[in-house]
Design a protein around this motif. Sequence first.
Motif, PDB file in Angstrom:
ATOM      1  N   VAL A  44      26.893  14.492 -43.180  1.00 46.07           N
ATOM      2  CA  VAL A  44      27.722  15.674 -43.412  1.00 46.07           C
ATOM      3  C   VAL A  44      27.932  16.492 -42.152  1.00 46.07           C
ATOM      4  O   VAL A  44      28.847  17.309 -42.074  1.00 46.07           O
ATOM      5  CB  VAL A  44      27.147  16.586 -44.530  1.00 46.07           C
ATOM      6  CG1 VAL A  44      27.213  15.869 -45.867  1.00 46.07           C
ATOM      7  CG2 VAL A  44      25.726  17.034 -44.228  1.00 46.07           C
ATOM      8  N   SER A  45      27.085  16.291 -41.140  1.00 44.80           N
ATOM      9  CA  SER A  45      27.283  17.052 -39.911  1.00 44.80           C
ATOM     10  C   SER A  45      26.515  16.414 -38.754  1.00 44.80           C
ATOM     11  O   SER A  45      25.432  15.862 -38.952  1.00 44.80           O
ATOM     12  CB  SER A  45      26.813  18.500 -40.123  1.00 44.80           C
ATOM     13  OG  SER A  45      27.338  19.345 -39.138  1.00 44.80           O
ATOM     14  N   SER A  56      28.576  29.189 -45.596  1.00 44.73           N
ATOM     15  CA  SER A  56      28.870  28.989 -47.019  1.00 44.73           C
ATOM     16  C   SER A  56      30.369  28.795 -47.271  1.00 44.73           C
ATOM     17  O   SER A  56      30.764  28.155 -48.238  1.00 44.73           O
ATOM     18  CB  SER A  56      28.345  30.173 -47.830  1.00 44.73           C
ATOM     19  OG  SER A  56      28.791  31.376 -47.256  1.00 44.73           O
ATOM     20  N   ASP A  57      31.226  29.316 -46.399  1.00 44.78           N
ATOM     21  CA  ASP A  57      32.674  29.169 -46.598  1.00 44.78           C
ATOM     22  C   ASP A  57      33.173  27.808 -46.111  1.00 44.78           C
ATOM     23  O   ASP A  57      33.814  27.073 -46.846  1.00 44.78           O
ATOM     24  CB  ASP A  57      33.430  30.287 -45.860  1.00 44.78           C
ATOM     25  CG  ASP A  57      33.100  31.643 -46.448  1.00 44.78           C
ATOM     26  OD1 ASP A  57      32.811  31.697 -47.670  1.00 44.78           O
ATOM     27  OD2 ASP A  57      33.119  32.647 -45.712  1.00 44.78           O
ATOM     28  N   SER A  58      32.842  27.500 -44.861  1.00 43.10           N
ATOM     29  CA  SER A  58      33.423  26.295 -44.270  1.00 43.10           C
ATOM     30  C   SER A  58      32.559  25.054 -44.508  1.00 43.10           C
ATOM     31  O   SER A  58      32.998  23.935 -44.260  1.00 43.10           O
ATOM     32  CB  SER A  58      33.589  26.497 -42.766  1.00 43.10           C
ATOM     33  OG  SER A  58      32.325  26.608 -42.138  1.00 43.10           O
ATOM     34  N   GLU A  59      31.335  25.262 -44.979  1.00 45.04           N
ATOM     35  CA  GLU A  59      30.368  24.175 -45.157  1.00 45.04           C
ATOM     36  C   GLU A  59      30.038  23.477 -43.843  1.00 45.04           C
ATOM     37  O   GLU A  59      29.556  22.351 -43.836  1.00 45.04           O
ATOM     38  CB  GLU A  59      30.856  23.163 -46.208  1.00 45.04           C
ATOM     39  CG  GLU A  59      30.988  23.785 -47.589  1.00 45.04           C
ATOM     40  CD  GLU A  59      31.181  22.747 -48.678  1.00 45.04           C
ATOM     41  OE1 GLU A  59      31.401  21.569 -48.339  1.00 45.04           O
ATOM     42  OE2 GLU A  59      31.102  23.116 -49.854  1.00 45.04           O
ATOM     43  N   ASP A  60      30.315  24.156 -42.739  1.00 47.49           N
ATOM     44  CA  ASP A  60      29.927  23.633 -41.433  1.00 47.49           C
ATOM     45  C   ASP A  60      28.547  24.155 -41.047  1.00 47.49           C
ATOM     46  O   ASP A  60      28.211  25.284 -41.357  1.00 47.49           O
ATOM     47  CB  ASP A  60      30.939  24.098 -40.363  1.00 47.49           C
ATOM     48  CG  ASP A  60      32.063  23.096 -40.211  1.00 47.49           C
ATOM     49  OD1 ASP A  60      31.934  21.984 -40.754  1.00 47.49           O
ATOM     50  OD2 ASP A  60      33.052  23.458 -39.544  1.00 47.49           O
ATOM     51  N   TRP A  61      27.808  23.309 -40.361  1.00 42.61           N
ATOM     52  CA  TRP A  61      26.501  23.730 -39.867  1.00 42.61           C
ATOM     53  C   TRP A  61      26.644  24.223 -38.435  1.00 42.61           C
ATOM     54  O   TRP A  61      27.368  23.648 -37.638  1.00 42.61           O
ATOM     55  CB  TRP A  61      25.525  22.565 -39.915  1.00 42.61           C
ATOM     56  CG  TRP A  61      25.130  22.203 -41.322  1.00 42.61           C
ATOM     57  CD1 TRP A  61      25.855  21.461 -42.196  1.00 42.61           C
ATOM     58  CD2 TRP A  61      23.945  22.595 -42.003  1.00 42.61           C
ATOM     59  NE1 TRP A  61      25.179  21.357 -43.396  1.00 42.61           N
ATOM     60  CE2 TRP A  61      23.995  22.038 -43.303  1.00 42.61           C
ATOM     61  CE3 TRP A  61      22.819  23.356 -41.653  1.00 42.61           C
ATOM     62  CZ2 TRP A  61      22.988  22.227 -44.249  1.00 42.61           C
ATOM     63  CZ3 TRP A  61      21.809  23.535 -42.579  1.00 42.61           C
ATOM     64  CH2 TRP A  61      21.900  22.980 -43.873  1.00 42.61           C
ATOM     65  N   HIS A  62      25.942  25.329 -38.132  1.00 41.52           N
ATOM     66  CA  HIS A  62      25.984  25.809 -36.760  1.00 41.52           C
ATOM     67  C   HIS A  62      24.660  26.459 -36.374  1.00 41.52           C
ATOM     68  O   HIS A  62      23.868  26.842 -37.228  1.00 41.52           O
ATOM     69  CB  HIS A  62      27.156  26.773 -36.559  1.00 41.52           C
ATOM     70  CG  HIS A  62      27.075  27.986 -37.426  1.00 41.52           C
ATOM     71  ND1 HIS A  62      27.478  27.994 -38.742  1.00 41.52           N
ATOM     72  CD2 HIS A  62      26.602  29.231 -37.174  1.00 41.52           C
ATOM     73  CE1 HIS A  62      27.281  29.197 -39.254  1.00 41.52           C
ATOM     74  NE2 HIS A  62      26.736  29.958 -38.340  1.00 41.52           N
ATOM     75  N   CYS A  63      24.458  26.582 -35.076  1.00 37.37           N
ATOM     76  CA  CYS A  63      23.214  27.154 -34.548  1.00 37.37           C
ATOM     77  C   CYS A  63      23.314  28.676 -34.577  1.00 37.37           C
ATOM     78  O   CYS A  63      24.262  29.245 -34.036  1.00 37.37           O
ATOM     79  CB  CYS A  63      22.999  26.666 -33.114  1.00 37.37           C
ATOM     80  SG  CYS A  63      21.570  27.401 -32.308  1.00 37.37           S
TER      81      CYS A  63
END
Lengths: 345, 133
Positions: free
Chosen positions: A154-155, A192-199
């Motif tokens: 997923v990422s 929670s909006d984009s479902e992207d993971w970030h640091c």
Amino acid sequence: MNFDDDDFELREIQRLEGHTDRVWSVAWKPDTGINGVPAVLASCSGDKTVRIWEQNSIGSFQCQAVLEETHTRTVRSCAWSPSGKYLATASFDATTAIWENVGVDFECVSSLEGHDNEVKSVSWNASGTLLATSGRDKSVWIWEALPGNEFDCVSVLQGHTQDVKMVQWNPSMDTLFSCSYDNTIKVWVEDSDSEDWHCIQTLGESTSTVWSVAFNASGDKMVSCSDDLTVKIWIDVGRMQGLHKNAPWKHVCTLSGYHDRTIFSVHWSREGIIASGAADDAICLFVENNDNEVDGPTFKLLSKKEKAHEMDVNSVQWNTGDKRLLASASDDGTVKIWELVRLSG
Amino acid sequence: MSKKAVDLLKFGIMLIHFVRDIRDPEHPYSLEQLSVLSEESITVDEKLGRILITFTPTIQHCSMATVIGLCLREKLKNHFPPHFKVDIKVAPGSHADEESVNKQLNDKERVAAAMENPNLRQLVDECLYSSEL
């Protein structure tokens, strides 16, 4: 449990032989060693195999299975899913294998490919729905466990500038921590909006490779260990103040002078004892001081086991069951089982 | 000199004997011929159980410094008493990336991974075994 008034020591219960090369990592199967369920331990090695050890009715550990002929290079790390149904193994052969445990049998049901080269660490989140892996290619991958033993990436998280030694999920929320040869720890969350993971944070207090991180049972404190010969304690400021959001983690305490070679592994027991294993062949145990809480928690040495192994200690892991059992893995090719005992008198 | 000190000295000389003929990855000469290694390269601290090997790469930007370090560790690994801790470093000031070379050479996970890499393994083996020529 009060550790203030008594002396404690690690007593060797058993020395497990079978691996033919250094043992890199050990992992207790969840919910074993408690309520009459025999304790089960997995160990992985430079000999390309994984061994499963089970405690018998008289308390002795025996090798119950050898998982081989799947990985073609060193198996660097292993992790049980929270249900204990699956064991994930990360290998220098660039793959992560998923083994399904049925009775005494282990079947390799999936192989996760994606990293460019050596995979160094694997970790399940608390619900067993997500898996994280990291490796020499400086990346962290997050995989979603789907029905039918399918795993979808997923990422792919880029951010570290050197190989990522370990990934570890927080036990109480889906926040991922990674530590690296670039001397930092990074904190990753899903938007929670984009479902992207970030640091969301980079913890850069260490002056050399950070080898391992671990959490206390409630997940609001973290311990890390490094080639800079320190053990560091961190707190989740937001949760400490009752705010359940992604506030920054803060460094509150450094334990130095206890190991004089690289510290490879730390682990936090359910009742609050931190174990550390290092290249000086020793295992140290630390507990929180009950006084002096004004400036945040402080920790003290509870016990030190010199010459715990004949060579480097690569991994230390507490069992979560009835007894205070600790497993350790070493370059000497052995796994040792220890019990923390109170010294009489 | 005490007997122990003499034994230690003999041990150091023996180690040099094992590594002096390793071939430089980029030259048809041995490490000793190129002054990469000398008898002062190995120090043994018996009390602490430590061995420190320092070598001097032929040039400041020697790209093969890590390979030389791997060769030294590989060649000597079966000759160290198992309880000794071994550090391998470039001599201070002898390499442009001294800190990063030293860090890499003493990260045992990276060393283990390198020795499982077929290309690096072949390079190291060529340095180690071509000395018989």
